[in-house]
Design an enzyme around this catalytic site. Structure first.
Site, PDB file in Angstrom:
ATOM      1  N   HIS A 124       0.841  -1.215   0.104  1.00  0.00           N
ATOM      2  CA  HIS A 124      -0.170  -0.053  -0.005  1.00  0.00           C
ATOM      3  C   HIS A 124       1.039   1.294  -0.067  1.00  0.00           C
ATOM      4  O   HIS A 124       2.061   1.251   0.700  1.00  0.00           O
ATOM      5  CB  HIS A 124      -0.831  -0.195   1.444  1.00  0.00           C
ATOM      6  N   ASP A 127       2.970  -4.966   7.801  1.00  0.00           N
ATOM      7  CA  ASP A 127       1.611  -4.053   7.901  1.00  0.00           C
ATOM      8  C   ASP A 127       0.649  -5.144   7.753  1.00  0.00           C
ATOM      9  O   ASP A 127       0.408  -5.934   7.210  1.00  0.00           O
ATOM     10  CB  ASP A 127       1.836  -3.439   6.307  1.00  0.00           C
ATOM     11  N   GLN A 183      -4.439  -5.599   6.654  1.00  0.00           N
ATOM     12  CA  GLN A 183      -5.471  -6.640   6.200  1.00  0.00           C
ATOM     13  C   GLN A 183      -5.315  -8.065   6.573  1.00  0.00           C
ATOM     14  O   GLN A 183      -6.019  -9.031   6.127  1.00  0.00           O
ATOM     15  CB  GLN A 183      -5.011  -6.826   4.492  1.00  0.00           C
ATOM     16  N   LYS A 197     -10.417  -1.458  10.193  1.00  0.00           N
ATOM     17  CA  LYS A 197     -10.538  -2.786   9.363  1.00  0.00           C
ATOM     18  C   LYS A 197     -10.811  -4.098  10.302  1.00  0.00           C
ATOM     19  O   LYS A 197     -10.846  -5.019   9.544  1.00  0.00           O
ATOM     20  CB  LYS A 197      -9.229  -2.954   8.751  1.00  0.00           C
ATOM     21  N   CYS A 238      -4.780   2.241  -3.747  1.00  0.00           N
ATOM     22  CA  CYS A 238      -3.508   2.837  -3.326  1.00  0.00           C
ATOM     23  C   CYS A 238      -2.274   1.816  -3.419  1.00  0.00           C
ATOM     24  O   CYS A 238      -1.441   1.640  -2.559  1.00  0.00           O
ATOM     25  CB  CYS A 238      -3.589   3.368  -1.868  1.00  0.00           C
TER      26      CYS A 238
HETATM   27  N1  PLP Z   1      -1.937  -0.921   4.504  1.00  0.00           N
HETATM   28  C1  PLP Z   1      -2.672  -1.700   3.601  1.00  0.00           C
HETATM   29  C2  PLP Z   1      -2.130  -2.958   3.510  1.00  0.00           C
HETATM   30  C3  PLP Z   1      -3.944  -1.073   3.533  1.00  0.00           C
HETATM   31  O1  PLP Z   1      -4.899  -1.968   3.024  1.00  0.00           O
HETATM   32  C4  PLP Z   1      -4.360   0.017   4.124  1.00  0.00           C
HETATM   33  C5  PLP Z   1      -5.924   0.515   4.014  1.00  0.00           C
HETATM   34  O2  PLP Z   1      -6.374   0.299   2.851  1.00  0.00           O
HETATM   35  C6  PLP Z   1      -3.363   0.583   4.870  1.00  0.00           C
HETATM   36  C7  PLP Z   1      -2.187   0.268   4.921  1.00  0.00           C
HETATM   37  C8  PLP Z   1      -3.597   2.095   5.327  1.00  0.00           C
HETATM   38  O3  PLP Z   1      -4.812   1.899   6.300  1.00  0.00           O
HETATM   39  P1  PLP Z   1      -5.254   3.184   6.980  1.00  0.00           P
HETATM   40  O4  PLP Z   1      -5.724   4.165   5.684  1.00  0.00           O
HETATM   41  O5  PLP Z   1      -6.365   2.796   7.991  1.00  0.00           O
HETATM   42  O6  PLP Z   1      -4.446   4.205   7.672  1.00  0.00           O
END
Ligand code: PLP
Length: 406
Positions: A123, A200, A203, A226, A364
């Site tokens: 992301h 991270d 997900q 999430k 993203c």
């Molecule tokens: N990392 C991953 C894999 C994500 O899917 C997301 C959000 O879609 C994020 C980071 C960022 O999360 P947040 O927007 O809640 O900070």
């Protein structure tokens, strides 16, 4: 609680909503999840009964709020298998957690010509903060490419690591491809080479049992929204010995031990990284969400969701002209695809008119789109309140959409 889908759905009030006069089919769970009644009620409970700023009050309400917040930290630590509450730092979400790690690790450990390995499926929030650090420090972001199925090759990682490598930053589950990455092996390879590992977990946390000690990652991040919790709250797990070496990320109240114009000293972990009034309501409500998930059982959730994903994969890919993006052997809850001759956005618009909420675009993850040479995908992402009937509805709507385009 036994896994009874009707009972589970009944706890999510939004699932009975209609859109354009049709029942809502919510398949955008990778973007954010819906909230059960206990989570919604908890917000009102805090504001109605014990809202007060935490940590610095002598009065009753402040003490109740502080205890509730610190109890919530225990719930989070327990949920991800952290050894202690001092390893849990509350943030606004995964993005802030990632920026915190990138900035502070950058300040403490990264110098000119150092290398930061970032997978090609990250992301943007686990890529751009590292690019900013690299620019600031004269370091380099090294891409760990995936194959066309959307899988990372561990041999490739061994080759990418050099004496200049400081950290590997990789997602546990790809939000676009659904790939579940072998995070334990990644950590083993990195540590054998004295390299730090950030995972991270945005997900993975709603779908997979997390044990940060077993994973042996140095940092793990996730967002509350999430995993059926509120927006604006997330967490960062870090190993004590590393967190202690990192400088503060922001200055302000809470993060200090003593302040004078001559010298300021910092608070102990985890408060050193929690400047200002925390989102204590969000923190308390996040714990409620995690306990809700625990009451159902993450293993039961994972089994049910895997069944849904397999069913959806088989049904959706049976449609001619639908092509999957992300066919890794090990996947969780995400089905991305493209439709021949149709822009993902147009497909999403048509599905929306039939009451089906999917996400379209780059999610993203623009480098993922560049890998496949596509403008975006249509992404259906599943939660444990989804059903096979809903997948059938997605299938039928998609068949109609495909007809419109041909
Ligand atoms: N990392 C991953 C894999 C994500 O899917 C997301 C959000 O879609 C994020 C980071 C960022 O999360 P947040 O927007 O809640 O900070």
């Amino acid at each position: 609680m036994a896994f009874n889908i009707e009972k589970i759905r009944a706890q999510f009030p939004i699932l009975t909503e209609q859109v354009y006069g049709k029942p809502l089919v919510y398949l955008d769970n990778a973007a954010t999840t819906q909230k059960p009644q206990v989570v919604i009620d908890k917000i009102a409970e805090v504001y109605c009964h014990y809202n007060a700023n935490v940590h610095r009050g002598v009065h009753h309400l402040s003490n109740v709020a502080t205890t509730a917040m610190e109890d919530a930290r225990k719930v989070v630590a327990n949920f991800i298998g952290a050894p202690s509450v001092e390893n849990i730092i509350f943030t606004r979400g995964a993005t802030e957690s990632l920026n915190l790690v990138a900035y502070t690790v950058g300040e403490r450990f990264i110098t000119e010509n150092d290398e930061i390995i970032v997978s090609e499926m990250e992301h943007h929030s686990n890529l751009v903060p590292w690019q900013i650090v690299a620019q600031r420090k004269g370091a380099k972001v090294v891409k760990w490419a995936f194959n066309d199925a959307g899988e990372l090759d561990l041999n490739q990682l061994e080759k990418l690591i050099t004496p200049h490598t400081k950290i590997v930053a990789v997602t546990h589950v790809s939000n676009t491809l659904g790939t579940v990455n072998p995070v334990e092996q990644i950590a083993q390879i990195a540590h054998r080479n004295n390299v730090m590992v950030l995972i991270d977990g945005s997900q993975s946390i709603p779908h997979i049992k997390i044990d940060v000690q077993k994973m042996d990652c140095d940092f793990f991040v996730f967002s509350g929204h999430k995993i059926y919790g509120p927006t604006g709250i997330g967490a960062l797990y870090g190993k004590t010995q590393l967190l202690e070496q990192l400088p503060p990320y922001q200055g302000g109240g809470e993060m200090i031990e003593s302040v004078s114009f001559d010298k300021t000293t910092y608070n102990v972990l985890p408060y050193k990284f929690e400047a200002g009034t925390p989102n204590y309501v969000g923190i308390i409500v996040l714990a409620e969400a995690l306990q809700f998930v625990q009451s159902i059982g993450i293993e039961q959730i994972a089994t049910y969701e895997q069944e849904l994903l397999n069913y959806a994969t088989q049904r959706i890919l049976s449609i001619d002209s639908v092509k999957p993006i992300g066919t890794a052997a090990n996947k969780a809850s995400v089905l991305s695809f493209v439709v021949n001759g149709a822009h993902p956005y147009d497909v999403g618009m048509i599905l929306d008119k039939m009451g089906i909420a999917v996400r379209t675009g780059t999610h993203c993850t623009e480098p993922v789109m560049q890998h496949y040479g596509i403008p975006g995908t249509v992404r259906a992402s599943f939660a444990f309140y989804n059903t096979k009937q809903e997948i059938d509805m997605l299938h039928d709507a998609l068949v109609r959409a495909v007809k419109m385009f041909s």
